[in-house]
Design an enzyme around this catalytic site. Structure first.
Site: not given
Ligand code: HDD
Length: 693
Positions: A74, A77, A114, A150, A342, A361
């Site tokens: 990635r 991250h 994750r 986050n 996503h 995003r």
């Protein structure tokens, strides 16, 4: 830090692999074509000393596959750890959203989460000072919903167009590719000091939040404001919060640095060990619900500005469900590495807003997966596949694993009976919000406020937490070579609060930049938000915490057994630390298994340390590593105790009169202070004294 009592210690105390871990897919070794192989030790050669032959398909297949085992990590991250779990809805969100997994009381939805750091490469250390990603995929009965958040509620930038700049500045510098997984370098602070909208986020990252104790003890935030839509069509503006049931806890900086070397997998290991031991991490999902007004503000706070929070005291977080992580991935690559989140994965009742960071995003995640996962079919990977039927008209492409039937992947069609048919109002319908405007590259005027909430954060910290923020800035800016960058940044800190700037400048040995008084940050008019502080007001849960007990042959092993039993009742794990691995023996007592030999351990593994009676005069007491371990635990504010002559060992290493250090005669008297100390996470009084505040 481990809670893995299910795994037995190896010869030097390190845990051994469970016996069934050796099992592969089946009993017989084959090629990828299913051909059984005679052996895989030697390549096919023209004689034992001859060259390898091109016809050795097994050799070529094996090496070719190996050559292509890695995929791009990635771009941010890259380093992470994941787990599966279940989200159970309280049903309390029904008044604000029609999303079934939230609105239906008792509804259970499978999830994959994750956690990650942002800046480091895939192999970097877990405990670097950084933001932590907290991305959740809800496999709902209406399709996948991803909450890609986050562990901090704000962000460095207000507009996605700045994201490549931010990341280019934070990643290792392009000439020498150093430093790894750190923001403590010139380019990051060059950008941060010039880009003052980052200031609020910088305070979060330089605070204890930047170095979590565990993934299990981080809060999570959706960051952006979402628009939720209820069954009656009414809408509200909402922020998502994850609250860890274990409380929000952090490391101290020295501990984080030590862990980076002694156990770079500190957080990954902690998550896996906790789940293996049945100490399932849990979070409560909560919502801050605000009216959907035309100006999209709440109490003067612009809800489209991702550098702003809404203090919980102004808008309480309402609990809507609970998530339990209970199952580890079986294969890191297949699941944790290939999971693709996503922000645009939404379900009916949850909508995006015009936050310009969120809007960008919406483009980036799908785009990045196509490169990272090698084509457009990554949604077919098991970890990404929705748990509801998928009937799309996407076809072909790299790594297509579906065998699509029929001849009419287009709409409208008659050859396929018109299928698949769209669902109209039963499908995902965007909220009909009006959109109009003149094309401009501009931000709203309210986005120009870069300091007021940084000041709010500073004012909301306790003195010891403020000292840690000062320490964070001093360390990071102390690593910056360009004096002009440091000066510019300290000038920005004056705009947050002159006291913060003065203390950082003192640590750096520079003068505080001379700014007009009107530009100085001030606490006037700022209402602190106590909810931002991590110092517990009362002891929290202690299950899963780890106590190290220092002992050797001849120590009070019966006392250790009693202590283990007492702590076990509270879910606290006890680990015996000795001068050697194997077993401890004392006449008249049952032998005790050593969990960690000094050579394989470090203070970072324990939340509290106890020295057993009978340890004095033994090899473990004489080993300098014991004094280092105790002194570190002391500096890190951990609960310390000793019974009997263990007090001599502890007293020789640390100030026995300091808060949170208990010397007692009898092992029973150790338990109470230990549980209290663990519940408070640290001796805040001792940490304050160490910080001189
Ligand atoms: Fe992002 C990954 C969270 C802003 C572009 N982001 C990524 C992950 C998390 C976040 C948790 C890792 C997901 C995983 O575990 O696979 N990102 C955030 C948050 C942001 C944010 C909370 C601000 C509020 N991100 C952001 C912006 C952009 C990106 C503004 C681009 C314009 N993020 C990405 C990405 C990544 C990513 C490049 C890298 C790997 C991936 O997506 O799958 O698309």
């Amino acid at each position: 830090m481990t809670t893995d009592d299910t795994t037995r210690p190896g010869p030097t105390g390190a845990p051994q692999r469970p016996a069934d871990a050796a099992a592969q897919q089946g009993g017989r070794l084959t090629t990828a074509q299913g051909l059984r192989l005679d052996e895989t030790e030697h390549s096919l050669k023209a004689g034992p000393r001859g060259p390898s032959l091109l016809e050795d398909h097994h050799l070529r297949e094996k090496i070719t596959h190996f050559d292509h085992e890695r995929i791009p990590e990635r771009v941010v991250h890259a380093r992470g750890a994941g787990a599966y779990g279940t989200f159970r809805s309280y049903g309390t969100a029904a008044s604000v959203t029609k999303a079934r997994f939230l609105a239906t009381e008792g509804a259970e939805t499978e999830v994959f989460v994750r956690f990650s750091t942002v800046l480091g490469s895939r192999g970097s250390a877990d405990t670097a000072r950084d933001v932590r990603g907290f991305a959740t995929k809800f496999y709902t009965d209406e399709g996948n919903f991803d909450l890609v958040g986050n562990d901090m509620p704000v962000f460095f930038i207000q507009d996605a167009i700045k994201f490549p700049d931010l990341i280019h500045a934070g990643k290792p510098e392009p000439d020498r590719e150093i430093p790894q997984a750190q923001s403590a370098h010139d380019t990051f602070w060059d950008f941060a000091s010039l880009h003052t909208e980052s200031t609020h986020m910088l305070l979060w990252v330089m605070s204890d939040r930047g170095i979590p104790r565990s993934y299990r003890t981080v809060e999570g935030f959706g960051v952006h404001t979402f628009r939720l839509e209820a069954a009656d069509g009414s809408t509200s503006l909402v922020k998502f919060h994850w609250k860890p049931v274990l409380g929000v806890h952090s490391l101290v900086w020295e501990e984080a640095q030590l862990a980076g070397g002694a156990d770079p997998d500190f957080h990954r290991r902690d998550l896996a060990d906790a789940i293996t031991a049945g100490a399932y991490p849990e979070w409560e999902l909560g919502l801050q619900v605000m009216p959907d007004t035309p100006d999209e503000t709440f109490e003067g706070i612009d809800l489209l500005d991702p550098t702003k929070i809404v203090p919980e005291e102004l808008c309480p977080v309402q609990p809507v469900g609970r998530m339990t992580l209970h199952t580890l991935p079986e294969n890191y690559f297949a699941e944790t590495e290939q999971v693709a989140f996503h922000v645009a994965n939404l379900v009916p009742g949850i909508h995006v807003t015009n936050d310009p960071l969120m809007q960008g995003r919406l483009f980036s995640y799908l785009d990045t997966q196509i490169t990272r996962l090698g084509g457009p079919n990554f949604a077919q990977l098991p970890v990404n596949r929705p748990h509801v039927p998928v009937d799309d008209m996407q076809r072909d492409g790299m790594h297509q694993t579906a065998v699509h039937r029929g001849v009419a992947p287009y709409q409208p069609n008659s050859l396929g009976g018109g299928c698949p048919v769209a669902s109209g109002a039963q499908g995902y319908v965007s909220v009909p919000t009006p959109v109009e405007g003149t094309k401009v590259r501009e931000a709203p005027a309210s986005f120009a406020d870069h300091y007021s909430q940084a000041t709010l954060f500073w004012e909301s910290m306790t003195p010891v937490e403020q000292a840690h923020v000062v320490g964070g800035f001093t360390f990071e800016l102390g690593k910056v070579f360009e004096a002009a960058i440091v000066e510019r940044m300290v000038g920005n800190l004056v705009r947050v609060h002159p006291d913060l700037a003065a203390r950082v400048a003192r640590g750096l040995g520079i003068d505080v930049p001379d700014l007009p008084a009107a530009e100085h940050g001030s606490a006037d008019g700022v209402t602190p938000s106590p909810a931002l502080s991590q110092v517990p007001r009362e002891p929290g849960r202690v299950d899963g915490r780890v106590v190290g007990v220092i002992a050797d042959d001849g120590a009070d092993l019966a006392g250790i057994a009693a202590l283990r039993a007492a702590l076990d009742e509270h879910g606290v794990v006890l680990r015996v630390v000795a001068s050697h691995g194997g077993t401890l023996r004392t006449q008249g007592a049952e032998p005790v298994t050593v969990d960690r030999a000094l050579v394989t351990t470090r203070s970072i593994e324990y939340d509290a340390v106890v020295v057993a009676d009978g340890a004095a005069g033994t090899p473990v007491a004489g080993d300098p590593a014991t004094a280092v371990l105790l002194a570190e635990a002391f500096r890190h504010g951990k609960a310390l105790a000793a019974w009997g002559d263990g007090a001599d060992v502890l007293g020789a290493a640390v100030d026995a009169d300091a808060p949170g250090v208990d010397l007692v005669d009898d092992v029973d008297a150790v338990v109470g202070p230990l549980l209290q100390g663990l519940g408070m996470h640290r001796s805040w009084e001792r940490l304050a004294a160490i910080a001189g505040v």
